[in-house]
Design an enzyme around this catalytic site. Structure first.
Site, PDB file in Angstrom:
ATOM      1  N   LEU A  82       0.817  -1.192   0.000  1.00  0.00           N
ATOM      2  CA  LEU A  82       0.000   0.000   0.000  1.00  0.00           C
ATOM      3  C   LEU A  82       0.863   1.259   0.000  1.00  0.00           C
ATOM      4  CD1 LEU A  82      -2.852   1.096   0.117  1.00  0.00           C
ATOM      5  CD2 LEU A  82      -2.714   1.021   2.602  1.00  0.00           C
ATOM      6  N   SER A 118     -20.323 -22.948 -19.483  1.00  0.00           N
ATOM      7  CA  SER A 118     -20.329 -23.696 -18.228  1.00  0.00           C
ATOM      8  C   SER A 118     -21.617 -23.417 -17.471  1.00  0.00           C
ATOM      9  CB  SER A 118     -19.132 -23.295 -17.357  1.00  0.00           C
ATOM     10  OG  SER A 118     -19.227 -23.901 -16.081  1.00  0.00           O
ATOM     11  N   LYS A 138     -16.646  -9.931 -18.189  1.00  0.00           N
ATOM     12  CA  LYS A 138     -15.716  -8.915 -18.684  1.00  0.00           C
ATOM     13  C   LYS A 138     -16.473  -7.710 -19.248  1.00  0.00           C
ATOM     14  CE  LYS A 138     -11.914  -8.908 -18.648  1.00  0.00           C
ATOM     15  NZ  LYS A 138     -10.950  -8.484 -17.577  1.00  0.00           N
ATOM     16  N   PRO A 190      -7.331  -7.079 -24.843  1.00  0.00           N
ATOM     17  CA  PRO A 190      -6.482  -8.074 -25.509  1.00  0.00           C
ATOM     18  C   PRO A 190      -7.272  -9.272 -26.027  1.00  0.00           C
ATOM     19  CG  PRO A 190      -5.768  -7.607 -23.238  1.00  0.00           C
ATOM     20  CD  PRO A 190      -7.162  -7.116 -23.395  1.00  0.00           C
ATOM     21  N   SER A 196      -5.663 -18.719 -21.876  1.00  0.00           N
ATOM     22  CA  SER A 196      -5.274 -18.416 -23.252  1.00  0.00           C
ATOM     23  C   SER A 196      -4.253 -19.420 -23.764  1.00  0.00           C
ATOM     24  CB  SER A 196      -4.718 -16.992 -23.345  1.00  0.00           C
ATOM     25  OG  SER A 196      -5.727 -16.038 -23.144  1.00  0.00           O
TER      26      SER A 196
END
Length: 296
Positions: free
Chosen positions: A45, A66, A139, A162, A177
């Site tokens: 921190l 899923s 996302k 990406p 990925s």
């Protein structure tokens, strides 16, 4: 109470809540990471308070449909993103770079087949929910939440989207990925028709984050992908480069309605990013899988 103390307390609470929500689906070693993170928060921190940049990294990834994990994937992604942005505001962070994904750009069944997908596209969340595609839904909703909070709180936010990030493997376990590459080399016939949009070298993803932070002109979303292509195109190139592996024969068009395009990352290229070729992406990925013992 000082803002830094409040942030540390909330972060510890958030990590503990996330750990409890995933405790039944992750390994002991992975759960230990979350506990260690909470113990390391205070020294970390001190560094965070002095930063002008905050990078929000990717969330749990699941690339195939899923029936489970809706709560475990979606809630941490969305609520975690909101929390990070509010903490950044409290700490005076000047620019936030959010790691979203190309799966927040598609799937979108209503998108015209003759138009190239770009940063203006948004994944059809209802379609994802109907088909149990929780990662794209998470996302997308997380990124939308980030933009909403940024507007409400007047935060300087920029996003990197990406594709399938591949290349050298740093952690001891393989990510989702890279699992695409591994499963392909092992003969898997899965085509990821709803989520695959193309690959990108992991180092290019890292450089993209630096570029959008360092360039005040960088605004909005930035698709980070070597080229928009079908998974069958990628598989064909792997077969060409590594014929010794028994790769499956895939249909020519594995991504319905996805129009191929060679320069989808023009916004990043205009900032100076030179994208790694798909050949180099494949080479680095395969060699890394070999060096880590995933393949021989």
């Amino acid at each position: 109470m000082q803002p830094s103390k409040i942030f540390m307390m909330k972060m510890k609470q958030s990590i503990w809540k996330l750990w409890k929500s995933i405790s039944h689906i992750v390994s002991v070693s992975f759960k230990s990471i979350f506990l260690i993170m909470s113990l390391l928060l205070e020294p970390l921190l001190v560094l965070l308070v002095s930063f002008t940049l905050l990078l929000h990294a990717s969330s749990t990834k699941l690339l195939i449909p899923s029936p489970i994990l809706q709560k475990e994937i979606m809630e941490p992604a969305i609520e975690g993103t909101k929390f990070v942005l509010m903490a950044a505001k409290e700490l005076g962070v000047k620019r936030l770079v959010i790691t979203s994904s190309s799966v927040a750009i598609g799937p979108i069944p209503s998108w015209p087949a003759d138009l190239i997908k770009n940063e203006d596209c948004w994944t059809d969340v209802e379609y994802c929910k109907q088909n149990k595609l929780w990662y794209p839904a998470a996302k997308t909703l997380a990124e939308k939440a980030a933009w909403e909070v940024a507007e409400e709180e007047n935060l300087d936010v920029v996003v990197v989207n990406p594709g399938a990030a591949m290349g050298a493997i740093l952690p001891p376990t393989i990510n989702s990925s890279m699992s695409l590459m591994l499963r392909l080399l092992q003969g898997c016939t899965e085509t990821y028709d709803e989520v695959y949009m193309g690959s990108v070298h992991v180092k290019d993803v890292a450089l993209a984050h630096i570029l959008v932070y360092e360039n005040p002109s960088a605004k909005g979303r930035h698709l980070c992908i070597e080229s928009i292509c079908h998974f069958s195109d990628f598989a064909a190139k792997v077969t060409e480069m590594y014929p010794e592996y028994q790769l499956p024969s895939l249909p020519k068009d594995t991504q319905p309605g996805l129009l191929r395009w060679k320069d989808p990352s023009k916004k990043l290229m205009d900032l100076g990013l030179q994208l790694t070729s798909v050949e180099q992406i494949i080479k680095d990925s395969v060699e890394s899988l070999k060096s880590k013992g995933f393949i021989s």
